[in-house]
Design a protein around this motif. Sequence first.
Motif, PDB file in Angstrom:
ATOM      1  N   ASN A 211      -2.032   4.259   5.388  1.00 31.96           N
ATOM      2  CA  ASN A 211      -1.800   3.867   6.868  1.00 31.96           C
ATOM      3  C   ASN A 211      -2.819   4.541   7.886  1.00 31.96           C
ATOM      4  OD1 ASN A 211      -0.295   6.386   5.838  1.00 31.96           O
ATOM      5  ND2 ASN A 211       0.396   6.460   7.976  1.00 31.96           N
TER       6      ASN A 211
ATOM      7  N   TYR B 189       2.246  -8.160   4.215  1.00 34.41           N
ATOM      8  CA  TYR B 189       1.505  -6.678   4.030  1.00 34.41           C
ATOM      9  C   TYR B 189       2.544  -5.602   4.346  1.00 34.41           C
ATOM     10  CZ  TYR B 189      -0.602  -2.461   5.708  1.00 34.41           C
ATOM     11  OH  TYR B 189      -1.012  -1.014   5.990  1.00 34.41           O
ATOM     12  N   ASP B 190       2.624  -4.716   3.440  1.00 36.71           N
ATOM     13  CA  ASP B 190       3.805  -3.525   3.635  1.00 36.71           C
ATOM     14  C   ASP B 190       3.117  -2.217   3.287  1.00 36.71           C
ATOM     15  OD1 ASP B 190       6.211  -2.407   4.611  1.00 36.71           O
ATOM     16  OD2 ASP B 190       7.320  -3.585   3.254  1.00 36.71           O
ATOM     17  N   GLN B 191       3.382  -1.227   3.766  1.00 42.03           N
ATOM     18  CA  GLN B 191       3.124   0.222   3.646  1.00 42.03           C
ATOM     19  C   GLN B 191       3.987   1.238   3.624  1.00 42.03           C
ATOM     20  OE1 GLN B 191       2.196   3.021   5.469  1.00 42.03           O
ATOM     21  NE2 GLN B 191       1.080   4.318   3.721  1.00 42.03           N
ATOM     22  N   THR B 192       4.114   2.068   2.668  1.00 38.44           N
ATOM     23  CA  THR B 192       5.017   3.323   2.797  1.00 38.44           C
ATOM     24  C   THR B 192       4.381   4.638   2.291  1.00 38.44           C
ATOM     25  OG1 THR B 192       7.233   4.247   2.404  1.00 38.44           O
ATOM     26  CG2 THR B 192       6.294   2.620   0.969  1.00 38.44           C
ATOM     27  N   ASN B 193       4.616   5.771   2.825  1.00 37.69           N
ATOM     28  CA  ASN B 193       4.297   6.775   2.176  1.00 37.69           C
ATOM     29  C   ASN B 193       5.384   7.493   1.258  1.00 37.69           C
ATOM     30  OD1 ASN B 193       1.825   7.198   3.865  1.00 37.69           O
ATOM     31  ND2 ASN B 193       3.078   7.773   5.578  1.00 37.69           N
TER      32      ASN B 193
ATOM     33  N   GLU C 196      -4.814  -3.120   9.010  1.00 32.05           N
ATOM     34  CA  GLU C 196      -4.482  -4.153   9.878  1.00 32.05           C
ATOM     35  C   GLU C 196      -5.391  -4.974  10.242  1.00 32.05           C
ATOM     36  OE1 GLU C 196      -3.460  -0.890   9.972  1.00 32.05           O
ATOM     37  OE2 GLU C 196      -1.363  -1.002   9.736  1.00 32.05           O
TER      38      GLU C 196
ATOM     39  N   SER D   2      -9.443  -0.327   9.792  1.00 35.34           N
ATOM     40  CA  SER D   2      -7.898   0.128   9.641  1.00 35.34           C
ATOM     41  C   SER D   2      -7.526  -1.275   8.608  1.00 35.34           C
ATOM     42  CB  SER D   2      -7.237  -0.078  10.748  1.00 35.34           C
ATOM     43  OG  SER D   2      -7.167  -1.352  11.241  1.00 35.34           O
TER      44      SER D   2
ATOM     45  N   ASN E   5       0.665  -1.232  -0.015  1.00 37.48           N
ATOM     46  CA  ASN E   5      -0.002  -0.094  -0.035  1.00 37.48           C
ATOM     47  C   ASN E   5       0.751   1.365   0.053  1.00 37.48           C
ATOM     48  OD1 ASN E   5      -2.631  -1.069  -0.055  1.00 37.48           O
ATOM     49  ND2 ASN E   5      -2.772  -1.107   2.138  1.00 37.48           N
TER      50      ASN E   5
END
Length: 142
Positions: free
Chosen positions: A12, A45-49, A28, A26, A7
């Motif tokens: 987030n 699952y991973d997320q970064t801005n 999560e 959410s 994502n």
Amino acid sequence: MKLLILNGPNLNLLGTREPETYGNKSFEDYFSDLQFKFRNIELSYDQTNIEGELIDKIQQARNDFDGIILNAAAYTHTSVGIGDAVAAVHIPVVEVHISNTFSREDFRHSSYISKNAAGVIIGFGLKSYDLAIQSFIDMGNA
Ligand code: DQA
């Protein structure tokens, strides 16, 4: 079968961010539901801005995963670099969006990712991710 859900920016904040558009849950919490439902698949699952980090994670995933479910969020509409990363890796990438981007502002109607995606799933709420996993199973990649 190992799948990475990746994502991008502001995802987030799902659950509190514009709930009328993105819902109240959410990611999560939703991810736990997915892990339970698809117990036979190794889901990560991973997320970064950060745009460059998304590119790094796509590149890395080509060695570690059988496919990527990618919601690049706002970068979908702006990032040549992320589009190129998707073109560069030889594992299938399914593009997902929670909202129906085509019923929103014009700038959300284009994607740098779709051309090189195995498929695109748009507008089913968080269920879009579930459908993407199902598509990997149905395509015989899972
Ligand atoms: C989104 C749609 C994008 O236009 C937006 O910038 C997002 C989320 C979606 O999942 O609906 O952050 O990718």
